[in-house]
Design a protein around this motif. Structure first.
Motif, short mmCIF file in Angstrom:
data_model
loop_
_atom_site.label_atom_id
_atom_site.label_comp_id
_atom_site.label_asym_id
_atom_site.label_seq_id
_atom_site.Cartn_x
_atom_site.Cartn_y
_atom_site.Cartn_z
N GLY A 51 8.01 1.62 -9.02
CA GLY A 51 7.57 2.57 -8.01
C GLY A 51 6.74 2.00 -6.89
N GLU A 52 6.60 0.69 -6.85
CA GLU A 52 5.81 0.06 -5.78
C GLU A 52 6.56 0.09 -4.45
N GLU A 53 7.89 -0.04 -4.51
CA GLU A 53 8.73 0.06 -3.32
C GLU A 53 9.78 1.14 -3.53
N LEU A 54 10.22 1.76 -2.44
CA LEU A 54 11.26 2.78 -2.51
C LEU A 54 12.53 2.24 -1.86
N PRO A 55 13.69 2.53 -2.44
CA PRO A 55 14.94 2.05 -1.83
C PRO A 55 15.18 2.69 -0.47
N ASP A 56 15.78 1.93 0.44
CA ASP A 56 16.16 2.48 1.74
C ASP A 56 17.37 3.39 1.62
N ASP A 57 18.20 3.10 0.63
CA ASP A 57 19.39 3.93 0.41
C ASP A 57 19.74 3.86 -1.07
N GLY A 58 20.42 4.87 -1.57
CA GLY A 58 20.80 4.91 -2.97
C GLY A 58 19.74 5.58 -3.83
N GLU A 59 19.98 5.60 -5.14
CA GLU A 59 19.08 6.27 -6.08
C GLU A 59 18.78 5.37 -7.27
N VAL A 60 17.57 5.52 -7.80
CA VAL A 60 17.14 4.79 -8.99
C VAL A 60 16.61 5.79 -10.01
N VAL A 67 13.18 7.77 -9.34
CA VAL A 67 12.01 7.02 -8.90
C VAL A 67 11.82 7.11 -7.39
N GLY A 68 12.92 7.10 -6.65
CA GLY A 68 12.83 7.15 -5.20
C GLY A 68 12.28 8.46 -4.66
N LYS A 69 12.28 9.50 -5.48
CA LYS A 69 11.80 10.81 -5.05
C LYS A 69 10.38 11.10 -5.53
N LEU A 70 9.76 10.15 -6.20
CA LEU A 70 8.41 10.37 -6.71
C LEU A 70 7.41 10.49 -5.58
N ARG A 71 6.55 11.49 -5.67
CA ARG A 71 5.42 11.57 -4.75
C ARG A 71 4.40 10.50 -5.14
N HIS A 72 3.66 10.03 -4.16
CA HIS A 72 2.72 8.93 -4.39
C HIS A 72 1.76 9.26 -5.53
N ALA A 73 1.31 10.49 -5.60
CA ALA A 73 0.34 10.89 -6.62
C ALA A 73 0.92 10.85 -8.02
N LEU A 77 1.36 8.25 -13.18
CA LEU A 77 1.83 8.92 -14.39
C LEU A 77 3.19 8.36 -14.80
N TYR A 78 4.06 8.13 -13.83
CA TYR A 78 5.38 7.54 -14.12
C TYR A 78 5.23 6.17 -14.76
N ARG A 79 4.27 5.37 -14.26
CA ARG A 79 4.11 4.00 -14.74
C ARG A 79 3.67 3.91 -16.19
N ARG A 80 3.25 5.01 -16.76
CA ARG A 80 2.90 5.00 -18.18
C ARG A 80 4.13 4.77 -19.04
N ASN A 81 5.31 5.01 -18.47
CA ASN A 81 6.56 4.78 -19.20
C ASN A 81 7.10 3.36 -19.01
N ILE A 82 6.41 2.58 -18.17
CA ILE A 82 6.88 1.24 -17.82
C ILE A 82 5.84 0.21 -18.24
N GLY A 83 6.25 -0.78 -19.02
CA GLY A 83 5.39 -1.92 -19.34
C GLY A 83 5.88 -3.13 -18.56
N VAL A 84 4.95 -3.89 -17.98
CA VAL A 84 5.33 -5.06 -17.20
C VAL A 84 4.63 -6.29 -17.75
N ILE A 85 5.41 -7.34 -18.01
CA ILE A 85 4.88 -8.63 -18.45
C ILE A 85 4.92 -9.56 -17.25
N PHE A 86 3.75 -10.04 -16.84
CA PHE A 86 3.66 -10.89 -15.67
C PHE A 86 3.69 -12.36 -16.04
N GLN A 87 4.25 -13.17 -15.15
CA GLN A 87 4.32 -14.61 -15.37
C GLN A 87 2.93 -15.25 -15.44
#
Length: 207
Positions: A51-60, A67-73, A77-87
């Motif tokens: 959710g950090e970037e939004l697509p210019d076209d298409g849907e995710v 994800v592309g329709k998520l309001r910033h606020a 809450l959405y990110r609670r469903n996503i775990g990220v492992i950083f290098q």
């Protein structure tokens, strides 16, 4: 579980599409690798997924959420469903391994007893039971990556994104990390998307 539908993305400073009409589907519980050289759009794909970037076209869609329709606020809450492992690990240096993993649950206002129980489960899963009281600087690179993985899976994310998880590790430790991701996929039933430039690392994923 996760679907890109004709997604296109372009940075303003670029004169070409970083992602151009991309479509794919990843089912629940799959372990999938996305492989490609530096600059091909892998990091941008991750930014779109979290959710950090939004697509210019298409849907995710991730777990039924557009994800592309998520309001910033709604993004946190959405990110609670996503775990990220950083290098680069990004562990909090003044916290122990136990505290680093627990912190991911404390921000969700989880009850303290439940946090301790879940952290112990995670430490066993990532094989860091004996390092619970150690600080990041006291760990090897492989152990730091295990701690990072533990923090990322603490809240049972629906999707786990691994961003070049073996990029800073030697070949032997790299294999251990990939095997750990496979274990998490099997035990926790977590959908895993591993982004990498390594053909060897990618070959261990299911697809």
């Amino acid at each position: 579980m996760l679907e890109f539908r004709n997604v296109t993305f372009q940075y303003d400073v670029e004169d070409f599409n970083i992602i151009d009409d991309l479509s794919f589907h990843i089912g629940k519980g799959e372990f999938v690798s996305v492989i490609g050289p530096s600059g091909c759009g892998k990091s941008t794909l991750i930014k779109i997924l979290d959710g950090e970037e939004l697509p210019d076209d298409g849907e995710v869609f991730v777990n039924g959420i557009n994800v592309g329709k998520l309001r910033h606020a709604k993004v946190p809450l959405y990110r609670r469903n996503i775990g990220v492992i950083f290098q680069d690990f990004r562990l909090l240096p003044k916290m122990t391994v136990f505290e680093n993993i627990a912190f991911a649950l404390e921000v969700l206002a989880m009850e303290k007893t439940a946090i301790r129980r879940r952290v112990r489960e995670v430490l066993e899963l990532v094989d860091l039971q004996d390092k619970a009281k150690a600080f990041p600087e006291q760990l090897s690179g492989g152990q730091q990556q295990r701690a990072t993985i533990g923090r990322a899976i603490a809240n049972h994310p629906k999707v786990l994104i691994a961003d070049e998880p073996t990029g800073n590790l030697d070949p032997e430790k790299s294999i251990e990390i990939i095997q750990l991701l496979d274990k998490i996929n099997q035990v926790e039933k977590t959908t895993i998307v591993m982004v990498t430039h390594s053909v060897k690392a990618a070959s261990h994923a299911g697809r």
